[in-house]
Design a protein around this motif. Structure first.
Motif, PDB file in Angstrom:
ATOM      1  N   ILE A   1       0.835  -1.217   0.000  1.00 49.85           N
ATOM      2  CA  ILE A   1       0.000   0.000   0.000  1.00 49.85           C
ATOM      3  C   ILE A   1       0.863   1.258   0.000  1.00 49.85           C
ATOM      4  CG2 ILE A   1      -1.564   1.382   1.424  1.00 49.85           C
ATOM      5  CD1 ILE A   1      -2.916  -1.211   2.272  1.00 49.85           C
ATOM      6  N   TYR A   2       1.839   1.324   0.909  1.00 44.27           N
ATOM      7  CA  TYR A   2       2.595   2.574   1.069  1.00 44.27           C
ATOM      8  C   TYR A   2       3.699   2.728   0.028  1.00 44.27           C
ATOM      9  CZ  TYR A   2      -0.167   3.432   5.155  1.00 44.27           C
ATOM     10  OH  TYR A   2      -1.231   3.681   5.978  1.00 44.27           O
ATOM     11  N   ALA A   3       4.186   1.629  -0.517  1.00 41.29           N
ATOM     12  CA  ALA A   3       5.128   1.751  -1.635  1.00 41.29           C
ATOM     13  C   ALA A   3       4.407   2.355  -2.841  1.00 41.29           C
ATOM     14  CB  ALA A   3       5.717   0.388  -1.979  1.00 41.29           C
TER      15      ALA A   3
ATOM     16  N   GLU B   1       3.779   6.083  -2.187  1.00 43.77           N
ATOM     17  CA  GLU B   1       4.978   6.919  -2.311  1.00 43.77           C
ATOM     18  C   GLU B   1       5.658   6.771  -3.672  1.00 43.77           C
ATOM     19  OE1 GLU B   1       5.702   9.083  -0.112  1.00 43.77           O
ATOM     20  OE2 GLU B   1       4.238   8.423   1.398  1.00 43.77           O
ATOM     21  N   ASN B   2       5.002   6.003  -4.575  1.00 44.19           N
ATOM     22  CA  ASN B   2       5.540   5.791  -5.927  1.00 44.19           C
ATOM     23  C   ASN B   2       6.944   5.195  -5.875  1.00 44.19           C
ATOM     24  OD1 ASN B   2       5.279   5.833  -8.718  1.00 44.19           O
ATOM     25  ND2 ASN B   2       6.264   7.847  -8.907  1.00 44.19           N
ATOM     26  N   LYS B   3       7.104   4.157  -5.021  1.00 43.53           N
ATOM     27  CA  LYS B   3       8.389   3.484  -4.878  1.00 43.53           C
ATOM     28  C   LYS B   3       8.246   2.017  -5.251  1.00 43.53           C
ATOM     29  CE  LYS B   3      10.453   6.389  -1.275  1.00 43.53           C
ATOM     30  NZ  LYS B   3      11.159   6.372   0.036  1.00 43.53           N
TER      31      LYS B   3
ATOM     32  N   ALA C   1       4.483   2.703   7.177  1.00 42.17           N
ATOM     33  CA  ALA C   1       4.329   3.920   6.366  1.00 42.17           C
ATOM     34  C   ALA C   1       5.575   4.800   6.483  1.00 42.17           C
ATOM     35  CB  ALA C   1       3.091   4.691   6.821  1.00 42.17           C
ATOM     36  N   ARG C   2       6.075   4.957   7.711  1.00 44.98           N
ATOM     37  CA  ARG C   2       7.255   5.787   7.926  1.00 44.98           C
ATOM     38  C   ARG C   2       8.506   5.140   7.337  1.00 44.98           C
ATOM     39  NH1 ARG C   2       6.406   6.842  13.049  1.00 44.98           N
ATOM     40  NH2 ARG C   2       7.627   5.137  13.903  1.00 44.98           N
ATOM     41  N   SER C   3       8.619   3.825   7.471  1.00 40.14           N
ATOM     42  CA  SER C   3       9.800   3.119   6.979  1.00 40.14           C
ATOM     43  C   SER C   3       9.876   3.165   5.453  1.00 40.14           C
ATOM     44  CB  SER C   3       9.767   1.667   7.469  1.00 40.14           C
ATOM     45  OG  SER C   3       9.781   1.606   8.874  1.00 40.14           O
ATOM     46  N   VAL C   4       8.730   2.999   4.800  1.00 35.58           N
ATOM     47  CA  VAL C   4       8.697   3.093   3.333  1.00 35.58           C
ATOM     48  C   VAL C   4       9.106   4.488   2.881  1.00 35.58           C
ATOM     49  CG1 VAL C   4       7.147   3.139   1.332  1.00 35.58           C
ATOM     50  CG2 VAL C   4       7.029   1.244   2.968  1.00 35.58           C
TER      51      VAL C   4
END
Length: 459
Positions: A333-335, A338-340, A370-373
């Motif tokens: 989800i968070y990748a 953040e477009n990663k 979320a923070r780590s990504v």
């Protein structure tokens, strides 16, 4: 319907009313017993499947005494009760009933409670097929939003399927961050009310002076500042489900009004007339309501009303086999957000995830991912910032001696101690506890935690 029921009740009017309800629904009703010896004789002669059991009876023996016998004989029973005290509640619960019915009785509550009790009893005896023969229980439902394959979560999902197709009140128990609202939503979407509103209310976030207005509404000009008419949450949720999160935070005076709404199925907006509402109540709390009852902060009669079908959610540390699934879910989800492109997690990160106690449960895991990504720079997640020095303050049932309030206070004090009293900003207690700073300040005020406890209390 061939289910046979005995009513053990020393008040004839209440017993006769119950008998009428049961006969109308097709139950076979045995003779009414007014004492334990009478009940034992009827049980021996007529062999009932279910027992409706009052706590206070004629003679020296109580319903709790009979409950112990019924438990040993593997006969299903439900207690009938008016308002009582914590000691009586503990003694009654120790006999393992299949529920409590609070007086005065409503026909729907009685019949649904008996359905649930009879189903759970047969399940406990292994008399049900794998298809779960409760009415509509074969209904398939998509639980994709609920991540987990552990035994603990499968038991929760089975409970959701059982209760979802009924209309009874549900109490969801569990620590903060375990996903109580998501479970409530799934219960709603299984139910016949799924096309009607699902209205969530965070009781802990409502200002004390506005709770009644938020729940039940007000008319224009009903009080100073009421410049417009407000439709309350119960009216918004009419014909649907109202989810009362953190119900243990409701003030006592609002508990009385909520109980009246549950009993009478009507609300009274401030400054307005009474209105009928048809809502299903799902409540949730991270507090031990029985301790709140003992402390005089929660009404026992309201507890009986909402605790017809409790569902206990496991803490994340109790279902660590699900951490891999949850981590990969949040990573994806968070990748994407953040477009990663992150294709995996390093071994030392996995080790950290599995060794941590997760006091904030799934919500904390999501926030940390979320923070780590966000700060990760390569295709493999290499860095994980965990508040590792904050020890888990939750104890096991065998060693637990502190109340939820005491544990919460200790946990906050521990975080503040590590941050030298700092609440705001990077490295502050709010960040460590995964809380909004204003929420943390509010909890500190309620728990009597002051900055004077710390040598360096600046923020």
């Amino acid at each position: 319907m061939n289910t046979k029921v005995i009513i053990v009740e020393d008040q004839f009017i209440e017993a006769d009313n119950l008998r009428s309800i049961l006969r109308k629904a097709g139950y076979i009703v045995c003779k009414i017993a007014r004492s334990v010896p009478e009940a034992l004789k009827i049980i021996e002669d007529e062999k009932p499947n279910l027992v409706l059991l009052d706590i206070y009876l004629k003679g020296e023996l109580t319903g709790i005494d009979l409950g112990k016998i019924l438990k040993d004989q593997h006969i299903a029973f439900v207690y009938l009760s008016a308002n009582s005290n914590k000691q009586i509640l503990d003694a009654a619960k120790a006999t393992k009933p299949y529920g409590f019915l609070v007086k005065p009785f409503r026909e729907k509550d009685v019949l649904v409670m008996l359905d649930v009790a009879w189903y759970l009893h047969r399940e406990s005896l292994g008399l049900l097929s794998n298809q779960k023969d409760m009415q509509n229980s074969s209904l398939e439902h998509d639980f994709k939003k609920i991540i987990g394959e552990s035994k603990a979560m499968n038991e929760v999902l089975n409970d959701v399927k059982i209760v979802g197709t009924s209309d009874i009140s549900v109490l969801i128990l569990g620590e903060s961050g375990t996903g109580k609202e998501l479970i409530a939503q799934n219960i709603h979407y299984i139910s016949a009310r799924k096309h009607k509103p699902f209205v969530a209310v965070n009781c802990a976030a409502l200002p004390a002076n506005l709770i009644e207005s938020e729940l039940f509404g007000h008319e224009k000009g009903a009080f100073t500042g009421a410049i417009d008419k407000r439709i309350g949450k119960f009216e918004q949720g009419n014909e649907g489900t109202v989810f009362l999160d953190e119900i243990g935070e409701l003030p006592l005076e609002l508990q009385v009004k909520l109980l009246r709404v549950l009993q009478e199925k009507e609300i009274e907006p401030i400054g307005g007339r009474k209105k009928k509402v048809d809502v299903r109540i799902i409540a949730a709390t991270n507090r031990d309501l029985e301790e709140e009852i003992a402390a005089g902060r929660f009404r026992l009669d309201l507890y009986y009303r909402i605790n017809i079908f409790p569902i206990s959610l496991p803490a994340l540390r109790e279902r660590k086999e699900d951490i891999t699934l949850l981590t990969n879910h949040f990573l994806k989800i968070y990748a994407h957000k953040e477009n990663k492109v992150i294709t995996g997690v390093s071994n030392h990160v996995w080790q950290s995830l599995m060794n941590y106690d997760w006091p904030g449960n799934i919500r904390q895991l999501e926030n940390i991912m979320a923070r780590s990504v966000l700060i990760n720079e390569g295709p493999i997640l290499e860095f994980l910032k965990l508040p590792g020095q904050i020890k888990n303050t939750v104890t096991t049932p065998e060693t637990r001696v502190k109340s939820m309030i005491e544990m919460e206070r200790d946990h906050i004090l521990s975080a503040l101690g590590q941050c030298n009293g700092r609440i705001y900003g990077p490295g502050g207690a709010a960040e460590l506890l995964e809380l909004n700073p204003s929420t943390l300040n509010s909890r500190m005020k309620k728990l009597g935690i002051e900055k004077k406890y710390f040598k360096q209390g600046t923020d």
